[in-house]
Design a protein around this motif. Structure first.
Motif, PDB file in Angstrom:
ATOM      1  N   ILE A 100       0.651   3.680  -3.528  1.00  0.00           N
ATOM      2  CA  ILE A 100       1.995   3.168  -3.252  1.00  0.00           C
ATOM      3  C   ILE A 100       3.008   3.996  -4.039  1.00  0.00           C
ATOM      4  O   ILE A 100       2.856   4.197  -5.245  1.00  0.00           O
ATOM      5  N   GLU A 131      14.055   3.312   0.947  1.00  0.00           N
ATOM      6  CA  GLU A 131      13.101   3.199   2.051  1.00  0.00           C
ATOM      7  C   GLU A 131      11.713   3.696   1.656  1.00  0.00           C
ATOM      8  O   GLU A 131      10.699   3.238   2.191  1.00  0.00           O
ATOM      9  N   THR A 156       6.390   1.930  -0.532  1.00  0.00           N
ATOM     10  CA  THR A 156       5.629   2.118   0.713  1.00  0.00           C
ATOM     11  C   THR A 156       4.458   3.050   0.460  1.00  0.00           C
ATOM     12  O   THR A 156       4.448   3.802  -0.516  1.00  0.00           O
ATOM     13  N   ASP A 184       1.928   7.245   4.564  1.00  0.00           N
ATOM     14  CA  ASP A 184       2.657   6.961   5.799  1.00  0.00           C
ATOM     15  C   ASP A 184       3.542   8.105   6.267  1.00  0.00           C
ATOM     16  O   ASP A 184       4.010   8.098   7.415  1.00  0.00           O
ATOM     17  N   TYR A 185       3.786   9.088   5.412  1.00  0.00           N
ATOM     18  CA  TYR A 185       4.739  10.147   5.744  1.00  0.00           C
ATOM     19  C   TYR A 185       4.053  11.450   6.121  1.00  0.00           C
ATOM     20  O   TYR A 185       4.627  12.537   5.980  1.00  0.00           O
ATOM     21  N   THR A 190      -2.594  10.182   8.172  1.00  0.00           N
ATOM     22  CA  THR A 190      -2.438   9.217   7.076  1.00  0.00           C
ATOM     23  C   THR A 190      -3.731   9.008   6.297  1.00  0.00           C
ATOM     24  O   THR A 190      -3.705   8.803   5.085  1.00  0.00           O
TER      25      THR A 190
END
Length: 616
Positions: A157, A175, A179, A183-184, A188
């Motif tokens: 995270i 943002e 997270t 995810d980016y 993934t």
């Protein structure tokens, strides 16, 4: 309350349940007076049972008002939960205790007091402080980079990002933080595995991923990542820096799969790790532990833990297995462990409780070898002792002071020179112990400006008013990072040297005065002889010192007088002076000497009468 210790409800409860609580247990009445305590309270409060019982609950804490609010609240509301209080110990660090308190009733149901349990959370608070420091430090590292930088925790995270990451992903900081790091990226799963690999190996180099922005832009990046730790050496997160390698990638991206299994993390951990079942049997070890005990794995598995890596806690209620069996989730402490070959290894021991379906099945122990740290601490102590010896062996006053000129340390010679105790000197301005404090302060500051000061003269003043002229030599000293942290100054007593210089100066001035007078006398006398055609001249030196430096010019006067036809009669010259002149090789032929001025006059009259008779 003066109950016999054997009748103590808390101690009876501990004995009946065969339990020694690590937490504080105590009872106080409606007035907040302590009526009973357990053994842990005696240990943590640092006072014996007799002093605790009968004392006010609130008087044992730094903030008695806050403690009193807890007492009032429990009787007003019926309970107090997780109420933090800082204990007053008098010396050393003050423990932070979190209390849960509930009313205590008698057999009739009437509230007669309160029952309080307290848990020492000092280590937890310390860890929170250290984590805050690390977060600020990490923030600085992240923002300084032009490449995308992120920090993430052991679950992948995101904890923080820099501006370059915001630009690369097209997303605001708010943002991104909180997270999943993975995810980016287009893959993934691979991104998550890369993140976990950092915690398994300590670092990841040239790990290729495809970053995807909000607008769909894809960037091939090569990630370099490494873990970072808190002050205890515990891994708390990872730094990851992305380098854009899109331009140099003109072939298909080579996919690499990496497993992030728990067993791999266990095996490559930097600390020695061991899994022990509820019966003290070793069921699993990692490679670091195998190296630590210097045994083969098959020699370890199935053995009792205390036979493999024993210590002073084994077979006691403080054994981590026993502590966690009683319900604790975690145990941490320093310990000395002993290998089967007899070698002692100092470690920081961390133990965690293992459960299956809610049932206690064993523990996992982590051993951090702190041999090097202990050795370093020993070497530091020895170095400090050595440095103190160097300071004290000097017969000259030695001091150390900081950037503000405040004294940090002194030697015995400084104590003797100033007439003050070490406690009076340390923490006071260096300049206060000189007749000219302003000059002393400027000299102290000059050390930090130039790195050193040589032969800086000051007048030291002692407590009794005695003054000593000293010449200071000083230089700065640095810490391990190269930062200047203070200055070291040594004073040399130059009082005798200054006195000798003054006496020499006065002697030179005196000789110059004598020489001037003698030269004037010579010119006047020789001029008089020439004009008046004087046949005899008397020089009386009765009032002059019998120095050769004074007498030798008189010999020259007598010689010049004879050359122009006059006899020079010197009176008052001492016999010892004549002897010194003779011993020094001086010729006394030009001088006619007489003891006194009267004898000189008689000699002169006789000389004139003799010349008159010869003329007739």
């Amino acid at each position: 309350m003066n109950n016999n210790i054997q009748d103590s409800p808390l101690l009876i409860m501990e004995r009946e349940f065969q339990l020694i609580s690590q937490d504080v247990l105590l009872i106080f009445d409606m007035e907040g007076i302590i009526t009973d305590v357990n053994n842990s309270a005696v240990r943590i409060f640092g006072k014996n049972r007799e002093k605790l019982i009968g004392s006010r609950f609130v008087e044992h804490f730094i903030d008695p008002v806050r403690a009193n609010n807890a007492v009032k609240q429990v009787f007003d509301t019926g309970e107090v939960r997780d109420y933090e209080l800082v204990m007053e110990t008098g010396d050393g660090p003050n423990p932070i205790i979190t209390f849960s308190i509930s009313p205590y009733k008698d057999q009739t149901g009437k509230i007669v007091g309160a029952f309080a349990t307290g848990h020492d959370i000092t280590p937890l608070k310390r860890e929170e402080l250290e984590l805050h420091y690390l977060q600020r430090y990490n923030r600085g590292l992240i923002e300084v980079s032009l490449d995308p930088l992120v920090t993430f925790d052991q679950e992948g995270i995101i904890l923080d990002v820099n501006t370059a990451t915001i630009r690369a992903t097209g997303r605001d900081r708010e943002e991104l933080i909180g997270t999943p790091f993975a995810d980016y990226f287009t893959d993934t799963e691979k991104a998550f595995k890369g993140a976990m690999m950092v915690f398994e190996t300590g670092e990841v180099r040239d790990y290729e991923l495809v970053m995807k922005a909000r607008d769909g832009t894809e960037t091939i990046v090569s990630y370099n990542a490494s873990v970072y730790k808190d002050q205890t050496g515990k891994v708390v997160g990872a730094f990851a820096a992305a380098r854009d390698i899109t331009e140099r990638k003109n072939t298909d991206i080579a996919l690499r799969e990496s497993k992030a299994e728990l067993d791999l993390i266990f095996q490559i951990a930097a600390d020695g790790m061991i899994v022990i079942d509820a019966d003290s049997n070793v069921i699993k070890v990692n490679k670091t532990f195998i190296r630590m005990v210097d045994m083969d794995e098959d020699e370890i598995i199935g053995k009792k833990c205390y036979d493999v890596f024993g210590g002073e806690l084994c077979h006691s209620e403080d054994c981590p297995l026993e502590v966690l069996r009683r319900g604790e989730q975690f145990d941490e402490r320093e310990s000395i462990k002993k290998r089967p070959d007899g070698k002692d290894i100092p470690v920081i021991l961390n133990a965690a409780r293992l459960e299956r379906d809610g049932k206690f099945v064993g523990i996992v122990e982590d051993f951090k070898d702190i041999t090097e740290r202990k050795q370093a601490e020993k070497e530091i102590r020895e170095l400090q002792h050595y440095n103190r010896g160097l300071i004290e062996v000097s017969l000259d006053p030695l001091v150390t002071f900081d950037h503000k000129g405040i004294i940090l340390d002194v030697n015995e010679a400084t104590i003797q020179a100033t007439g003050r105790k070490r406690e009076e000197l340390i923490g006071t301005p260096f300049a206060d112990y000189f007749t000219d404090p302003e000059k002393a302060y400027k000299g102290a500051m000059k050390v930090f400006e130039t790195g050193e000061v040589r032969d800086y003269e000051l007048v030291m003043k002692a407590k009794d008013g005695a003054q000593t002229i000293v010449a200071y030599n000083a230089s700065v000293y640095k810490d391990e990072t190269g930062d200047v942290v203070g200055a070291f100054a040594a004073a040399r007593d130059i009082s005798l040297q200054k006195k000798a210089e003054q006496e020499l100066h006065e002697t030179v001035n005196s000789l110059e005065a004598y020489t001037t007078r003698i030269n004037s006398l010579m010119v006047t006398m020789l001029d008089q002889i020439t004009v008046e055609k004087t046949k005899g001249v008397i020089l009386d030196i009765s009032g002059l010192a019998s120095d050769i430096e004074i007498t030798e010019p008189l010999i020259n006067i007598a010689r010049f007088a004879r050359e122009i036809g006059a006899t020079c009669i010197v009176t008052g010259i001492k016999q010892e002076t004549v002897q010194r002149l003779t011993d020094a090789g001086a010729s006394l032929a030009p001088i006619t000497t007489e003891r006194s001025l009267v004898d000189g006059l008689r000699y002169t009259i006789a000389m004139i009468d003799e010349e008159r008779d010869e003329g007739q």
